[in-house]
Design a protein around this motif. Sequence first.
Motif, PDB file in Angstrom:
ATOM      1  N   TRP A 159      14.145   6.820   8.987  1.00  0.00           N
ATOM      2  CA  TRP A 159      12.801   7.276   8.645  1.00  0.00           C
ATOM      3  C   TRP A 159      11.867   6.093   8.412  1.00  0.00           C
ATOM      4  O   TRP A 159      10.698   6.128   8.788  1.00  0.00           O
ATOM      5  N   GLN A 160      12.379   5.039   7.797  1.00  0.00           N
ATOM      6  CA  GLN A 160      11.541   3.869   7.567  1.00  0.00           C
ATOM      7  C   GLN A 160      11.337   3.075   8.851  1.00  0.00           C
ATOM      8  O   GLN A 160      10.317   2.398   9.025  1.00  0.00           O
ATOM      9  N   GLY A 161      12.306   3.149   9.769  1.00  0.00           N
ATOM     10  CA  GLY A 161      12.089   2.565  11.091  1.00  0.00           C
ATOM     11  C   GLY A 161      10.952   3.262  11.807  1.00  0.00           C
ATOM     12  O   GLY A 161      10.161   2.636  12.520  1.00  0.00           O
ATOM     13  N   LEU A 162      10.841   4.578  11.604  1.00  0.00           N
ATOM     14  CA  LEU A 162       9.726   5.333  12.152  1.00  0.00           C
ATOM     15  C   LEU A 162       8.418   4.864  11.518  1.00  0.00           C
ATOM     16  O   LEU A 162       7.414   4.639  12.217  1.00  0.00           O
ATOM     17  N   ARG A 163       8.411   4.721  10.206  1.00  0.00           N
ATOM     18  CA  ARG A 163       7.190   4.284   9.518  1.00  0.00           C
ATOM     19  C   ARG A 163       6.729   2.929   9.996  1.00  0.00           C
ATOM     20  O   ARG A 163       5.525   2.671  10.151  1.00  0.00           O
ATOM     21  N   ARG A 164       7.654   2.055  10.258  1.00  0.00           N
ATOM     22  CA  ARG A 164       7.314   0.684  10.665  1.00  0.00           C
ATOM     23  C   ARG A 164       7.097   0.535  12.166  1.00  0.00           C
ATOM     24  O   ARG A 164       6.813  -0.552  12.647  1.00  0.00           O
ATOM     25  N   GLY A 165       7.238   1.643  12.900  1.00  0.00           N
ATOM     26  CA  GLY A 165       7.008   1.586  14.324  1.00  0.00           C
ATOM     27  C   GLY A 165       8.191   1.112  15.142  1.00  0.00           C
ATOM     28  O   GLY A 165       8.061   0.886  16.347  1.00  0.00           O
ATOM     29  N   GLY A 211      15.018  17.442   1.038  1.00  0.00           N
ATOM     30  CA  GLY A 211      14.670  17.340   2.441  1.00  0.00           C
ATOM     31  C   GLY A 211      14.428  15.899   2.853  1.00  0.00           C
ATOM     32  O   GLY A 211      14.965  14.968   2.253  1.00  0.00           O
ATOM     33  N   ASN A 212      13.619  15.712   3.882  1.00  0.00           N
ATOM     34  CA  ASN A 212      13.220  14.382   4.339  1.00  0.00           C
ATOM     35  C   ASN A 212      11.790  14.466   4.857  1.00  0.00           C
ATOM     36  O   ASN A 212      11.392  15.491   5.419  1.00  0.00           O
ATOM     37  N   ALA A 213      11.047  13.396   4.667  1.00  0.00           N
ATOM     38  CA  ALA A 213       9.669  13.344   5.151  1.00  0.00           C
ATOM     39  C   ALA A 213       9.582  12.440   6.369  1.00  0.00           C
ATOM     40  O   ALA A 213      10.227  11.391   6.424  1.00  0.00           O
ATOM     41  N   LYS A 214       8.766  12.852   7.336  1.00  0.00           N
ATOM     42  CA  LYS A 214       8.555  12.032   8.533  1.00  0.00           C
ATOM     43  C   LYS A 214       7.067  11.762   8.728  1.00  0.00           C
ATOM     44  O   LYS A 214       6.568  11.768   9.845  1.00  0.00           O
ATOM     45  N   GLY A 215       6.395  11.530   7.616  1.00  0.00           N
ATOM     46  CA  GLY A 215       4.987  11.177   7.651  1.00  0.00           C
ATOM     47  C   GLY A 215       4.089  12.106   6.878  1.00  0.00           C
ATOM     48  O   GLY A 215       2.896  11.809   6.695  1.00  0.00           O
ATOM     49  N   TRP A 252       2.040  13.568   4.039  1.00  0.00           N
ATOM     50  CA  TRP A 252       1.423  12.875   2.898  1.00  0.00           C
ATOM     51  C   TRP A 252       1.621  11.349   2.987  1.00  0.00           C
ATOM     52  O   TRP A 252       1.584  10.649   1.971  1.00  0.00           O
ATOM     53  N   GLY A 253       1.880  10.859   4.189  1.00  0.00           N
ATOM     54  CA  GLY A 253       2.109   9.427   4.357  1.00  0.00           C
ATOM     55  C   GLY A 253       3.451   8.963   3.838  1.00  0.00           C
ATOM     56  O   GLY A 253       3.654   7.767   3.608  1.00  0.00           O
ATOM     57  N   VAL A 254       4.400   9.896   3.658  1.00  0.00           N
ATOM     58  CA  VAL A 254       5.712   9.596   3.072  1.00  0.00           C
ATOM     59  C   VAL A 254       6.786   9.676   4.147  1.00  0.00           C
ATOM     60  O   VAL A 254       6.728  10.520   5.047  1.00  0.00           O
ATOM     61  N   TYR A 255       7.789   8.802   4.013  1.00  0.00           N
ATOM     62  CA  TYR A 255       8.914   8.783   4.948  1.00  0.00           C
ATOM     63  C   TYR A 255      10.225   8.712   4.154  1.00  0.00           C
ATOM     64  O   TYR A 255      10.297   8.044   3.132  1.00  0.00           O
ATOM     65  N   GLY A 256      11.247   9.416   4.667  1.00  0.00           N
ATOM     66  CA  GLY A 256      12.518   9.431   3.962  1.00  0.00           C
ATOM     67  C   GLY A 256      12.469  10.387   2.794  1.00  0.00           C
ATOM     68  O   GLY A 256      11.837  11.444   2.857  1.00  0.00           O
ATOM     69  N   HIS A 257      13.119  10.023   1.672  1.00  0.00           N
ATOM     70  CA  HIS A 257      13.113  10.920   0.523  1.00  0.00           C
ATOM     71  C   HIS A 257      12.997  10.163  -0.793  1.00  0.00           C
ATOM     72  O   HIS A 257      13.903  10.175  -1.619  1.00  0.00           O
ATOM     73  N   PRO A 258      11.843   9.524  -1.007  1.00  0.00           N
ATOM     74  CA  PRO A 258      11.596   8.968  -2.346  1.00  0.00           C
ATOM     75  C   PRO A 258      11.413  10.108  -3.336  1.00  0.00           C
ATOM     76  O   PRO A 258      11.224  11.261  -2.956  1.00  0.00           O
ATOM     77  N   ASN A 259      11.473   9.789  -4.617  1.00  0.00           N
ATOM     78  CA  ASN A 259      11.403  10.852  -5.626  1.00  0.00           C
ATOM     79  C   ASN A 259       9.953  11.258  -5.907  1.00  0.00           C
ATOM     80  O   ASN A 259       9.404  11.014  -6.977  1.00  0.00           O
ATOM     81  N   VAL A 260       9.346  11.894  -4.903  1.00  0.00           N
ATOM     82  CA  VAL A 260       8.018  12.489  -5.055  1.00  0.00           C
ATOM     83  C   VAL A 260       8.137  13.966  -4.710  1.00  0.00           C
ATOM     84  O   VAL A 260       8.889  14.341  -3.804  1.00  0.00           O
ATOM     85  N   ALA A 261       7.409  14.809  -5.420  1.00  0.00           N
ATOM     86  CA  ALA A 261       7.625  16.254  -5.343  1.00  0.00           C
ATOM     87  C   ALA A 261       6.750  16.922  -4.285  1.00  0.00           C
ATOM     88  O   ALA A 261       6.103  17.935  -4.550  1.00  0.00           O
ATOM     89  N   ILE A 262       6.731  16.386  -3.065  1.00  0.00           N
ATOM     90  CA  ILE A 262       6.001  17.061  -1.992  1.00  0.00           C
ATOM     91  C   ILE A 262       6.909  18.147  -1.396  1.00  0.00           C
ATOM     92  O   ILE A 262       8.137  18.056  -1.447  1.00  0.00           O
ATOM     93  N   ILE A 289       0.838  -1.201   0.000  1.00  0.00           N
ATOM     94  CA  ILE A 289       0.000   0.000   0.000  1.00  0.00           C
ATOM     95  C   ILE A 289       0.873   1.252   0.000  1.00  0.00           C
ATOM     96  O   ILE A 289       0.574   2.242  -0.680  1.00  0.00           O
ATOM     97  N   TYR A 290       1.978   1.194   0.747  1.00  0.00           N
ATOM     98  CA  TYR A 290       2.897   2.335   0.770  1.00  0.00           C
ATOM     99  C   TYR A 290       3.471   2.577  -0.626  1.00  0.00           C
ATOM    100  O   TYR A 290       3.554   3.726  -1.084  1.00  0.00           O
ATOM    101  N   GLU A 291       3.848   1.517  -1.315  1.00  0.00           N
ATOM    102  CA  GLU A 291       4.373   1.660  -2.678  1.00  0.00           C
ATOM    103  C   GLU A 291       3.316   2.240  -3.613  1.00  0.00           C
ATOM    104  O   GLU A 291       3.626   3.057  -4.485  1.00  0.00           O
TER     105      GLU A 291
END
Length: 310
Positions: free
Chosen positions: A200-206, A247-251, A253-263, A26-28
């Motif tokens: 960041w992904q450790g944060l996403r996974r709890g 930058g980096n995302a910590k949640g 738009w539901g995003v963590y880390g820095h995938p190539n999305v333009a938020i 779902i994250y993907e």
Amino acid sequence: MTFANWIESTREQIAQDGWDGVKESIYELRLGALRRLERFADPGTNVFDHEWDVLLILDGCRVDAMAEVADEYEFLDDPGSHRSVGSASYQWMERTFTDEYADEMARTAHVTANPFTDEFCDPAEWALLDEVWRNAWNEDVGIVPARSVTDGAIRAARERDDEFDRLLVHYMQPHFPSVPEPMGSGTRLNEWIDGREMAWQGLRRGRFTEQEVWNAYVANLRYVLNDVAVLLENLDAEKVVLTADHGNAKGEWGVYGHPNVAINVLREVPWYVTTAIDEDSYEPNQRVDSGAEEDVSVADRLQALGYSDN
């Protein structure tokens, strides 16, 4: 990834990881949807379109993190922000180091700890290309220490300044792993190589709390800024800019880390302007081989930082 490919990947993940596989799939899917929206986003501005003598890239630095520590550093007294052209280092380099800016690159010295230069930087296109990561990688912490980059930048400024007009210096921090506050086994060189940035992904996974990740991230920012302070006392430059490649995302738009999305949290980066005066307060070490095994590939370095092959 096509929808059919996503379905097949989901089946494989469920078979392997059960409910966790469903969550990963779902994250993907969310990331895929956000990538499709990039054509509607502000594309950003190439850093070569700005005036600067020295450009300091702090890898993966959030605007709010820099603002949090700015009062602790005299050289962070002129804050601003900048719209980056990329959401990850490889995307930023691909869109920054282009033929359109060949003349600027030819007049620029580039000292870098980021292994993506292996793919996106040809030494012949630069006045100087010092890929510090090739011989200063620290296997114990799984990243290039800030001081190795500082040393390379000072050497370039003092010994070869007649060869270039501009100096671009790319530190790996505050990108995880955090040098002063490692987050357990998640920062080891041979772990967390599933294509995501570690903490960041450790944060996403709890696995970690937001406060734990943030504390380690900001500590890593202070760590590199302490080295920036050394650099600014040991080279001469009228206009120095501190910024980031992304930058980096910590949640958000539901995003963590820095995938190539333009938020925005990935594209809006710090832009602080200062000056530098060589007070000759520090003598850089001469380049010393880290002793890392020669057969460690560029891909291994990038996987250690949380990047996958795709």
